[in-house]
Enzyme design. Structure first.
Site, PDB file in Angstrom:
ATOM      1  CE1 TYR A   1      58.517  25.167  30.130  1.00  0.00           C
ATOM      2  CE2 TYR A   1      58.720  27.749  28.511  1.00  0.00           C
ATOM      3  CZ  TYR A   1      59.275  26.353  28.484  1.00  0.00           C
ATOM      4  OH  TYR A   1      60.323  26.261  28.525  1.00  0.00           O
TER       5      TYR A   1
ATOM      6  CG  PHE B   1      57.558  17.588  40.802  1.00  0.00           C
ATOM      7  CD1 PHE B   1      56.575  18.024  41.239  1.00  0.00           C
ATOM      8  CD2 PHE B   1      58.340  16.863  40.009  1.00  0.00           C
ATOM      9  CE1 PHE B   1      57.574  17.371  42.542  1.00  0.00           C
ATOM     10  CE2 PHE B   1      59.584  16.451  41.407  1.00  0.00           C
ATOM     11  CZ  PHE B   1      59.474  16.883  42.731  1.00  0.00           C
TER      12      PHE B   1
ATOM     13  CE1 TYR C   1      33.718  52.667  35.726  1.00  0.00           C
ATOM     14  CE2 TYR C   1      34.043  52.538  37.815  1.00  0.00           C
ATOM     15  CZ  TYR C   1      34.220  53.357  37.212  1.00  0.00           C
ATOM     16  OH  TYR C   1      34.469  54.728  37.094  1.00  0.00           O
ATOM     17  CB  VAL C   2      29.956  45.216  36.707  1.00  0.00           C
ATOM     18  CG1 VAL C   2      29.672  43.998  36.353  1.00  0.00           C
ATOM     19  CG2 VAL C   2      31.768  44.859  37.167  1.00  0.00           C
TER      20      VAL C   2
ATOM     21  CB  CYS D   1      68.644  26.734  31.289  1.00  0.00           C
ATOM     22  SG  CYS D   1      69.351  26.185  30.475  1.00  0.00           S
TER      23      CYS D   1
HETATM   24  N1  LIG Z   1      34.834  47.326  38.477  1.00  0.00           N
HETATM   25  C1  LIG Z   1      35.387  46.769  36.972  1.00  0.00           C
HETATM   26  O1  LIG Z   1      36.065  46.458  36.261  1.00  0.00           O
HETATM   27  C2  LIG Z   1      34.641  44.963  37.502  1.00  0.00           C
HETATM   28  C3  LIG Z   1      35.280  44.362  36.723  1.00  0.00           C
HETATM   29  C4  LIG Z   1      35.164  42.131  36.670  1.00  0.00           C
HETATM   30  C5  LIG Z   1      34.407  42.169  38.599  1.00  0.00           C
HETATM   31  N2  LIG Z   1      34.216  43.271  38.850  1.00  0.00           N
HETATM   32  C6  LIG Z   1      33.592  42.713  40.337  1.00  0.00           C
HETATM   33  O2  LIG Z   1      32.088  42.834  39.906  1.00  0.00           O
HETATM   34  C7  LIG Z   1      31.834  43.198  41.101  1.00  0.00           C
HETATM   35  C8  LIG Z   1      31.129  44.517  41.636  1.00  0.00           C
HETATM   36  O3  LIG Z   1      32.450  45.695  40.661  1.00  0.00           O
HETATM   37  P1  LIG Z   1      31.448  47.202  40.605  1.00  0.00           P
HETATM   38  O4  LIG Z   1      32.965  47.768  40.262  1.00  0.00           O
HETATM   39  O5  LIG Z   1      30.205  47.113  39.588  1.00  0.00           O
HETATM   40  O6  LIG Z   1      31.502  47.953  42.433  1.00  0.00           O
HETATM   41  P2  LIG Z   1      30.758  48.793  42.727  1.00  0.00           P
HETATM   42  O7  LIG Z   1      30.802  49.553  43.844  1.00  0.00           O
HETATM   43  O8  LIG Z   1      31.120  49.990  41.558  1.00  0.00           O
HETATM   44  O9  LIG Z   1      29.010  49.452  42.933  1.00  0.00           O
HETATM   45  C9  LIG Z   1      28.275  48.548  43.491  1.00  0.00           C
HETATM   46  C10 LIG Z   1      27.823  48.997  43.610  1.00  0.00           C
HETATM   47  O10 LIG Z   1      26.710  47.831  44.546  1.00  0.00           O
HETATM   48  C11 LIG Z   1      25.305  48.595  44.611  1.00  0.00           C
HETATM   49  N3  LIG Z   1      24.733  47.845  45.545  1.00  0.00           N
HETATM   50  C12 LIG Z   1      25.182  47.249  47.376  1.00  0.00           C
HETATM   51  N4  LIG Z   1      24.472  46.805  47.495  1.00  0.00           N
HETATM   52  C13 LIG Z   1      23.027  47.201  47.316  1.00  0.00           C
HETATM   53  C14 LIG Z   1      21.923  46.560  47.364  1.00  0.00           C
HETATM   54  N5  LIG Z   1      21.404  45.678  48.243  1.00  0.00           N
HETATM   55  N6  LIG Z   1      21.287  46.213  46.918  1.00  0.00           N
HETATM   56  C15 LIG Z   1      21.186  46.712  45.171  1.00  0.00           C
HETATM   57  N7  LIG Z   1      22.612  47.589  45.357  1.00  0.00           N
HETATM   58  C16 LIG Z   1      23.680  47.720  46.414  1.00  0.00           C
HETATM   59  C17 LIG Z   1      26.522  50.042  45.077  1.00  0.00           C
HETATM   60  O11 LIG Z   1      25.560  50.752  45.678  1.00  0.00           O
HETATM   61  C18 LIG Z   1      27.231  50.290  44.374  1.00  0.00           C
HETATM   62  O12 LIG Z   1      26.673  51.527  43.202  1.00  0.00           O
HETATM   63  C19 LIG Z   1      32.812  43.152  42.431  1.00  0.00           C
HETATM   64  O13 LIG Z   1      32.828  42.304  43.154  1.00  0.00           O
HETATM   65  C20 LIG Z   1      33.986  42.915  41.308  1.00  0.00           C
HETATM   66  O14 LIG Z   1      35.134  43.046  42.520  1.00  0.00           O
HETATM   67  C21 LIG Z   1      34.878  44.540  38.726  1.00  0.00           C
END
Ligand SMILES: NC(=O)c1ccc[n+]([C@@H]2O[C@H](COP(=O)([O-])OP(=O)(O)OC[C@H]3O[C@@H](n4cnc5c(N)ncnc54)[C@H](O)[C@@H]3O)[C@@H](O)[C@H]2O)c1
Length: 438
Positions: free
Chosen positions: A257, A262, A10-11, A268
């Site tokens: 808040y 502390f 996704y990212v 309340c």
């Molecule tokens: N999904 C979200 O909405 C979101 C939002 C903010 C942060 N994050 C963080 O971002 C990171 C990625 O999340 P995501 O949901 O995109 O993950 P995902 O699991 O959808 O994708 C990760 C990708 O990395 C690839 N990968 C693994 N090893 C690799 C390597 N050695 N070389 C190249 N590619 C490799 C995998 O094949 C996969 O396609 C995570 O740490 C997640 O916590 C995710």
């Protein structure tokens, strides 16, 4: 700019599409070849609003390429975004194996790269990971030095699945955790046009902010859901309640808040929380999150007690006793409970609170102090100077301007100060005494 993106989930996929849309040349890298084939064909590897059209558009632009070859991607770019997954291990810890494998690969690839390179870690990682785990791997595998031959930084990602292109374009803020100006400037070039502030901070703070934001979101959802369960049991419309709760932008949805300090107390919050929990019990409604608040507050008080005891000092000056500055309300004041515990441990105590006059205390206020610190009269002083002069360790729980001024005048380098209300910077007394970390 020439950019490489490692991990096209996704990212990574959304970043690749948006950065290419904004005119950058982007090389996408993933170990999953089916994702690469989709991107190369102008298709999206993730289901996201707007991604079908955007991927087709950026693939046609010729600015996107894909490869499984990390070395090639690194050598053809100035900045690498690392977006691989960091899932939960069965014991709840973070599984960083993909990240570590990739860091070794990137380090080896960097060995014969002459031009400087910026690694931007975007995967969510536990604080300390970039500097203590990933940087050493990169340095060892490359034989090069962070800050000299390359830079590491951490830029938390705030997109939400389902609206990630919109979130990419309108993030709440851009945060860059870095140890040098170069990576901040590189990221300013890429994201400085977005309609939000860019904050540069330490790498560890940036890593922590990401966790803190996600934990806060989880807390908000759970708060709304616990409220709804109680409302349902009471026959109250939870939407009407939460709607009104959200209309208060002074105390509810605001900075109020949210400053560390502390424990809370007063007449309340503890009493109303207890009544809420009792009410829920009578209706068989479980509220584990709300039920955890008072124990957590107590743990915060206990921590202060432990800090004072661990200092080994016996003469303690308490500056502030009421639950809040500017009032003489002692009911359930955590400072009174702190004083009670310290007295119980045999420490000698002097107390200064400009608002607290024994003769003026009435009703429940008087009863509370008589129950917890019955001989308050013998401890109370009406001038700050004598409390400071007669104490080795000062517990500061008051932050009114006059008291801060007084402290500034009287505190000495030999004093130890437990600053419960974060006065040091405001009073300009930081460095004037030995602080107990809090
Ligand atoms: N999904 C979200 O909405 C979101 C939002 C903010 C942060 N994050 C963080 O971002 C990171 C990625 O999340 P995501 O949901 O995109 O993950 P995902 O699991 O959808 O994708 C990760 C990708 O990395 C690839 N990968 C693994 N090893 C690799 C390597 N050695 N070389 C190249 N590619 C490799 C995998 O094949 C996969 O396609 C995570 O740490 C997640 O916590 C995710």
């Amino acid at each position: 700019m020439n950019i490489s993106i490692f991990g096209l989930g996704y990212v990574g996929a959304v970043s690749l599409a948006c950065l290419a849309r904004d005119g950058h040349r982007v090389t996408g890298v993933d170990v999953d070849e089916s994702k690469l084939a989709q991107i190369a064909a102008g298709k999206t590897p993730v289901v996201e609003e707007g991604m079908i059209e955007l991927m087709a558009q950026v693939a046609a632009s010729g600015r996107v390429s894909v490869t499984t070859d990390a070395r090639q991607a690194l050598h053809s770019s100035e900045v690498s975004f690392i977006c691989v997954g960091t899932p939960s291990a069965p014991n709840g810890s973070q599984d960083q194996s993909a990240l570590l494998r990739l860091a070794r690969e990137l380090g080896a690839a960097l060995r014969d790269k002459q031009a400087p390179h910026v690694f931007v870690f975007r995967s969510t990682v536990v604080p300390g990971t970039v500097e203590d785990v990933l940087r050493p791997v990169l340095e060892e595998a490359s034989g090069k030095k962070d800050g000299v031959d390359f830079h590491v930084c951490f830029q938390p990602e705030f997109l939400r699945e389902g609206s990630s292109i919109r979130d990419y374009d309108r993030p709440p803020f851009t945060i860059v955790g870095a140890n040098a100006p170069a990576p901040v400037e590189a990221l300013r070039k890429l994201f400085g046009h977005l309609p939000c502030e860019l904050h540069a901070t330490s790498i560890r703070a940036a890593e922590t902010v990401k966790y803190c934001c996600n934990n806060f979101h989880a807390l908000k959802i759970t708060f709304a859901n616990e409220t709804a369960r109680l409302c349902e049991a009471l026959g109250v419309d939870p939407f009407a309640v939460m709607d009104l709760v959200c209309k208060d932008t002074q105390l509810n949805l605001s900075r109020a808040y949210l400053k560390p300090g502390f424990a809370f107390g007063g007449s309340c919050l503890p009493k109303d929380l207890r009544a809420t929990l009792y009410l829920a019990r009578t209706r068989d409604v479980e509220l584990p999150m709300l039920g955890g608040i008072l124990p957590s507050n107590r743990a915060h008080l206990d921590r202060a007690i432990q800090k004072v005891l661990a200092s080994g000092k016996r003469k303690i000056g308490m500056i502030g006793l009421a639950f809040k500055s500017g009032t003489d309300d002692l009911r359930e004041s955590p400072l009174v409970l702190l004083a009670e515990q310290l007295i119980g441990k045999g420490l000698s105590l002097l107390v200064y609170d400009p608002e607290v006059h024994l003769s003026n205390l009435l009703g429940a206020n008087r009863r509370f102090i008589e129950q917890h610190v019955p001989h308050l009269g013998a401890l109370l002083r009406h001038d700050l100077e004598s409390v400071v002069a007669g104490s080795e360790l000062l517990v500061v729980g008051l932050n009114d301007p006059t008291t801060l001024e007084g402290l500034k005048r009287h505190v000495r380098p030999e004093h130890i100060v437990l600053d419960l209300v974060n006065i040091a910077d405001r009073a300009g007394v930081a460095g004037q005494y030995a602080g107990l970390s809090w």
